[in-house]
Design a protein around this motif. Structure first.
Motif, mmCIF file in Angstrom:
data_model
loop_
_atom_site.group_PDB
_atom_site.id
_atom_site.type_symbol
_atom_site.label_atom_id
_atom_site.label_comp_id
_atom_site.label_asym_id
_atom_site.label_seq_id
_atom_site.Cartn_x
_atom_site.Cartn_y
_atom_site.Cartn_z
ATOM 1 N N MET A 1 0.842 -1.199 0.000
ATOM 2 C CA MET A 1 0.000 0.000 0.000
ATOM 3 C C MET A 1 0.878 1.250 0.000
ATOM 4 O O MET A 1 1.838 1.351 0.771
ATOM 5 C CB MET A 1 -0.901 0.004 1.236
ATOM 6 N N VAL A 2 0.577 2.216 -0.873
ATOM 7 C CA VAL A 2 1.360 3.437 -0.964
ATOM 8 C C VAL A 2 0.794 4.488 -0.019
ATOM 9 O O VAL A 2 -0.410 4.766 -0.013
ATOM 10 C CB VAL A 2 1.346 3.984 -2.409
ATOM 11 N N ASN A 3 1.673 5.055 0.822
ATOM 12 C CA ASN A 3 1.250 6.100 1.747
ATOM 13 C C ASN A 3 1.178 7.438 1.034
ATOM 14 O O ASN A 3 1.595 7.577 -0.122
ATOM 15 C CB ASN A 3 2.228 6.181 2.920
ATOM 16 N N ARG A 4 0.708 8.456 1.736
ATOM 17 C CA ARG A 4 0.636 9.796 1.175
ATOM 18 C C ARG A 4 1.973 10.515 1.301
ATOM 19 O O ARG A 4 2.358 11.295 0.440
ATOM 20 C CB ARG A 4 -0.469 10.590 1.887
ATOM 21 N N VAL A 5 2.705 10.249 2.397
ATOM 22 C CA VAL A 5 3.956 10.962 2.666
ATOM 23 C C VAL A 5 5.050 9.965 3.050
ATOM 24 O O VAL A 5 4.830 9.088 3.901
ATOM 25 C CB VAL A 5 3.778 11.999 3.796
ATOM 26 N N TYR A 6 6.209 10.122 2.436
ATOM 27 C CA TYR A 6 7.422 9.381 2.799
ATOM 28 C C TYR A 6 8.486 10.442 3.094
ATOM 29 O O TYR A 6 9.191 10.904 2.186
ATOM 30 C CB TYR A 6 7.880 8.470 1.663
ATOM 31 N N ALA A 7 8.575 10.872 4.343
ATOM 32 C CA ALA A 7 9.476 11.977 4.652
ATOM 33 C C ALA A 7 9.875 11.952 6.113
ATOM 34 O O ALA A 7 9.158 11.406 6.965
ATOM 35 C CB ALA A 7 8.807 13.317 4.326
ATOM 36 N N ARG A 8 11.015 12.583 6.413
ATOM 37 C CA ARG A 8 11.512 12.608 7.794
ATOM 38 C C ARG A 8 10.609 13.476 8.675
ATOM 39 O O ARG A 8 10.555 13.295 9.878
ATOM 40 C CB ARG A 8 12.947 13.120 7.814
ATOM 41 N N ASN A 9 9.914 14.468 8.079
ATOM 42 C CA ASN A 9 9.003 15.330 8.833
ATOM 43 C C ASN A 9 7.556 14.970 8.507
ATOM 44 O O ASN A 9 6.731 15.828 8.224
ATOM 45 C CB ASN A 9 9.285 16.799 8.532
ATOM 46 N N ARG B 1 13.319 18.505 -2.328
ATOM 47 C CA ARG B 1 14.751 18.717 -2.574
ATOM 48 C C ARG B 1 15.537 19.071 -1.315
ATOM 49 O O ARG B 1 16.760 19.152 -1.347
ATOM 50 C CB ARG B 1 14.955 19.763 -3.659
ATOM 51 N N THR B 2 14.853 19.364 -0.206
ATOM 52 C CA THR B 2 15.528 19.509 1.084
ATOM 53 C C THR B 2 14.710 18.772 2.132
ATOM 54 O O THR B 2 13.498 18.588 1.984
ATOM 55 C CB THR B 2 15.683 20.987 1.511
ATOM 56 N N GLY B 3 15.369 18.373 3.199
ATOM 57 C CA GLY B 3 14.692 17.622 4.246
ATOM 58 C C GLY B 3 13.710 18.459 5.038
ATOM 59 O O GLY B 3 12.920 17.928 5.807
ATOM 60 N N THR B 4 13.767 19.803 4.881
ATOM 61 C CA THR B 4 12.866 20.680 5.632
ATOM 62 C C THR B 4 11.682 21.140 4.794
ATOM 63 O O THR B 4 10.918 22.012 5.212
ATOM 64 C CB THR B 4 13.633 21.919 6.125
ATOM 65 N N ASP B 5 11.512 20.601 3.594
ATOM 66 C CA ASP B 5 10.407 20.997 2.725
ATOM 67 C C ASP B 5 9.062 20.583 3.313
ATOM 68 O O ASP B 5 8.690 19.412 3.298
ATOM 69 C CB ASP B 5 10.559 20.329 1.341
ATOM 70 N N THR B 6 8.349 21.542 3.862
ATOM 71 C CA THR B 6 6.948 21.314 4.217
ATOM 72 C C THR B 6 6.187 22.531 3.715
ATOM 73 O O THR B 6 6.178 23.566 4.371
ATOM 74 C CB THR B 6 6.744 21.149 5.741
ATOM 75 N N LEU B 7 5.594 22.421 2.565
ATOM 76 C CA LEU B 7 4.984 23.554 1.891
ATOM 77 C C LEU B 7 3.473 23.550 2.068
ATOM 78 O O LEU B 7 2.772 22.751 1.449
ATOM 79 C CB LEU B 7 5.332 23.535 0.404
#
Length: 919
Positions: free
Chosen positions: A1-9, A285-291
């Motif tokens: 199952m594919v999640n909506r978000v794959y990110a450190r934040n 493109r950066t680990g802090t990208d939360t737009l």
């Protein structure tokens, strides 16, 4: 199952996309009597906020541009007014509509600067000027957007000074990128999709990867994007560079796609043009990208989005500027496992090297000195940067360093990234270490040499390859090698050898479509061969026709349709910056619209400023780039074309096999090609009374359609430079010259040029072409000229340059080539006041020069024999007074001649069309 978000934040993203941003508020419209527009000014460095916008006559702030959370307007926003003195204020007694504040950033233009367009589109009856304030220079794409919104350019006003108007109508913004959007926010995007669909009907892949370009990158460089491009290519995605396309095509590409991938930023804002439900994979493109703004866009566009964190930067990175490293993070690996059930491929060490080099380059720029000083490690940066530059080589995959296929794939990836030296080293090191020269490795090295323009070395390498692997069963690669060799030999003027290698390539090819391309290459090259015969050409045409039979093209039946207007179609890959573009504008802009309709079939995938200009004509335009011959023929048939003219013949990217389907009622060729198509399905070839003394030619399978004057109309697309005096006045000697493609310069031509130099003491010869701009090209040419007895001290060789038209001022007399004569080159020389000595031939293409000269009243400069050619050049060189007169009068003489008479030309051409259809 594919999640909506794959990110450190992940939790931060969840908070952002958990809420809804849609607002149902009613948008206000204010009318400000004596309203003042203040260009953004007084920037505050700590907040990035400007003062300016719309205010009343007392400078009370009304509105500007909200970009971030209150209380301020935020970075590049405008949230307060400022006062100016009456002397600084411009007064305009008119009523205007405030369109907004434009930011010189394409992503934010799409995201926020269209926020007031809903009012204009919902009130089409209004005609007041639409005024904008600006921050920075204006991106040229903005005008393309307004054009698609059916807003004329003369209605757009860019306000650069404080200006007071009689009345300013101010609609509220339909979006606040930190808080909300309304349904009216989507009004302009829906309108743009509809407008684009009317203009573009070409190919639109269902799965696309949006490649970052100049407008998308802004101040950020993303290293290793190719890793993801290649990954998704393997999954069926087509890489698309939007900014290389006209705006209508860009919008249609996105609007018609089912699945899209892009690096987060400006490109992901294109979701506003997506159809609901489009799968959109957004790579951070950066680990802090939360737009938050991207979440707002995703909701408004109703796309099925997924966020994947692919940032591998281990030094300072910012999403707005600097250098970022992308790669297979643990989040990416999880996504690939969930989506595709496989392991993500590793990336090469080259990416780390490129990242460190680019990062240290960037932060050592003078504008970033404060960053380095603040970190107190400037000396470390200098040391690291120095070592990276000294060791600028690829990091080889060590695990499989003895496996040629691994080395080859790695070298191929480097080649695709234009890392030519590194790619060469990979193959070269393998060859030296294993004392082997694999065929694929040699072939890749030939491509590298081609890209480096080391043509002589390429010939040597390809000859070695073909000798070493003459008995190889890998016929596909051998066919490729013969084709490469044929192409480079043609560039060097070795046309007979080029023909042989193209034919060998065709013989080896197992794909009939590719075989057709190689046979076209052979036919094209044969045109420049001296002492060619009709029988030799017919043999080539016969092979081409036989191959078309193998392709089994099923002909359409002869149609019985009748139209009120004659429907003419033009098929070409040269609707762009190309010599042929100087001959085709009358076909689109000067035709008789009462009796004819015109449809263009564009084969070239890349469009440019010339394409854009041509598309402003009142014609139907079909984008056929990438379409199969079957699809192109079907489109022509559906358009019920009465007369189809192929403009390309056997030139590059041609679609001649389309004619084999017989989709049009009548099919002819000409203008962009100078010899026969060799196809029985082509009924005529456009010529003139000078190029073809009779209707039949032994060199043509078609009937010659003889125009009474010129078979083309010269209309230069670029601005031509001013004419200068003949250089012989200052030099004290005559300079002959030729700017013709060097593939036309055969030994027979060179022999006559040598005789001319022998007969005119101290005369010089100026040759200019792209191949003469390379060290190997110059050395090869000088050796060739020396072998033929030329006085090298009197020869000047120049490579291609953008100012080539200006350099005609360094020439007194132009010498034409034969039997493949100059066309546009001859016209350009004459238009610059340079007389051209040409030679008549025995077929249409060999009489181009004669036709051009006869049409401008200089028929006497076309020699009938080689002896006359030399004598004409010598005699002309002795009449310097005539050279001065021609310098002053030739341009105007051309303008008044049939060669440039658009009205007469189109009348003659359309009379031929009528005769073809109604005879």
């Amino acid at each position: 199952m594919v999640n909506r978000v794959y990110a450190r934040n992940e939790s931060s993203w969840e908070k952002l996309y958990a809420k809804s941003y849609k607002s149902h508020k009613n948008l206000w419209v204010k009318e400000i009597a004596k309203g003042v527009l203040l260009p953004p000014a007084h920037w505050q460095e700590n907040t990035g906020e400007f003062s300016g916008g719309v205010c009343d006559e007392k400078f009370q702030f009304i509105t500007g541009l909200q970009r971030c959370k209150p209380p301020g307007a935020g970075w590049y926003g405008t949230g307060r007014s400022y006062e100016v003195s009456p002397s600084e204020l411009t007064y305009a007694d008119e009523e205007v509509i405030f369109g907004g504040i434009l930011i010189n950033h394409f992503g934010h233009f799409m995201l926020e600067c269209m926020g007031r367009m809903w009012y204009v589109l919902e009130n089409r009856s209004l005609s007041q000027p639409l005024v904008f304030l600006t921050v920075g220079d204006i991106c040229p794409w903005y005008f393309a957007f307004w054009n698609l919104l059916s807003i004329p350019r003369d209605r757009i006003r860019l306000i650069e000074k404080p200006t007071q108007f009689r009345k300013v109508i101010v609609p509220e913004e339909a979006v606040h990128s930190w808080y909300y959007y309304t349904d009216k926010y989507l009004v302009p995007y829906a309108y743009l999709r509809q407008s684009a669909a009317k203009l573009y009907s070409g190919d639109t892949p269902k799965k696309i990867f949006l490649i970052r370009g100049k407008l998308a990158q802004t101040a950020t460089e993303c290293i290793n994007e190719d890793y993801f491009v290649h990954f998704f290519q393997d999954k069926g995605y087509v890489p698309v560079a939007l900014e290389e396309m006209p705006l209508a095509q860009q919008i249609c590409m996105v609007a018609h796609a089912d699945k899209i991938v892009a690096i987060m930023g400006s490109l992901t804002h294109w979701a506003l043009f997506c159809k609901p439900g489009t799968e959109f994979i957004m790579l951070t493109r950066t680990g802090t990208d939360t737009l938050l703004s991207q979440c707002l866009v995703n909701e408004a566009a109703a796309v099925d989005w997924v966020i994947v964190d692919v940032s591998m930067s281990f030094l300072h990175a910012d999403r707005s500027y600097g250098v970022c490293l992308l790669g297979p993070t643990v989040y990416w690996q999880n996504y690939v496992a969930d989506k595709y059930g496989e392991a993500a491929p590793p990336m090469t060490g080259q990416a780390y090297h490129d990242y460190l080099l680019a990062w240290s380059d960037y932060y050592l720029l003078p504008m970033n000195a404060s960053f380095g000083n603040s970190q107190n490690f400037t000396s470390v940066l200098h040391a690291m940067n120095r070592e990276l530059h000294l060791n600028d080589v690829a990091i080889r995959p060590q695990k499989h360093k003895d496996n040629f296929w691994t080395i080859y794939e790695y070298a191929l990836a480097l080649y695709r990234q234009n890392k030519l030296l590194s790619a060469w080293d990979e193959i070269n090191n393998y060859e030296q270490q294993h004392n082997k020269r694999p065929l694929l490795g040699m072939l890749l090295k030939a491509y590298i040499l081609r890209t480096q323009k080391r043509y002589v070395s390429e010939v040597k390498l390809l000859n070695e390859l073909l000798e070493k692997y003459s008995g190889s069963r890998d016929v596909e690669r051998l066919a490729d090698a013969h084709s490469l060799l044929g192409e480079v030999l043609r560039m060097l003027g070795e046309n007979r050898s080029a023909v042989e290698h193209f034919l060998q390539s065709a013989e080896l090819e197992t794909d009939s479509s590719k075989k057709a391309v190689e046979l076209s290459n052979a036919i094209f090259s044969a045109n420049a061969c001296e002492k060619n015969t009709p029988q030799k050409m017919e043999n080539l045409y016969k092979r081409y026709r036989q191959n078309l039979q193998v392709l089994a093209k099923t002909k359409y039946p002869q149609p019985a349709w009748h139209h009120d207007k004659i429907r003419v179609g033009y098929l070409s890959a040269d609707w762009r910056k190309h010599p042929v573009s100087d001959l085709i504008s009358p076909l689109l802009f000067a035709y008789n619209e009462q009796d004819f309709t015109v449809t263009v079939y564009q084969l070239n995938g890349c469009s440019d400023s010339v394409t854009a200009k041509l598309r402003t004509s009142n014609v139907f335009w079909r984008d056929m780039a990438g379409k199969t011959h079957t699809d192109i023929a079907a489109q022509i048939r559906a358009d019920e074309i009465d007369i189809l003219m192929d403009l390309g013949g056997h030139t590059a990217e041609n679609a001649l096999p389309v004619l084999a389907y017989k989709p049009a009622k009548i099919q002819i060729a000409g203008i962009g090609y100078f010899n026969s198509t060799g196809m029985e399905e082509c009924a005529g070839f456009l010529s003139d009374v000078y190029c073809s003394p009779k209707e039949d030619s032994a060199y043509f399978t078609e009937r010659m359609l003889r125009m009474p004057h010129s078979h083309f109309c010269y209309q230069p697309m670029m601005k031509m430079p001013e004419i200068t005096s003949p250089p012989c006045q200052q030099n004290g000697y005559i300079t002959f010259g030729s700017f013709n493609n060097f593939s036309k310069v055969n030994d027979e031509v060179l022999a006559l040029w040598r005789q001319i130099l022998e007969a005119v003491p101290n005369a010089h010869l100026l040759l200019k072409h792209g191949i003469l701009g390379t060290a190997e090209g110059v050395d090869y040419t000088r050796q060739r000229l020396k072998k033929m007895g030329f006085p090298l001290a009197r020869i000047e060789l120049r490579g291609y340059s953008a100012d080539y038209l200006v350099q005609y001022g360094d020439m007194d007399i132009a010498l034409d080539t034969f039997p493949y004569t100059g066309g546009i080159t001859t016209c350009e020389a004459l238009y610059m006041g340079i007389p051209v000595v040409s030679k008549k031939g025995d077929r249409h293409g060999a009489n181009f020069g004669y036709s051009i000269l006869a049409n401008i009243g200089l028929e006497e400069l076309a020699a009938g024999t080689e002896h006359e050619y030399v004598n004409l050049a010598v005699s002309l060189s002795r009449d310097t007074q005539l050279l001065q007169i021609l310098r002053k009068t030739l341009r105007e003489q051309m303008r008044k001649s049939p060669l440039m008479d658009v009205k007469r030309y189109m009348q003659d051409l359309e009379q031929i069309y009528r005769q073809l259809l109604y005879a």
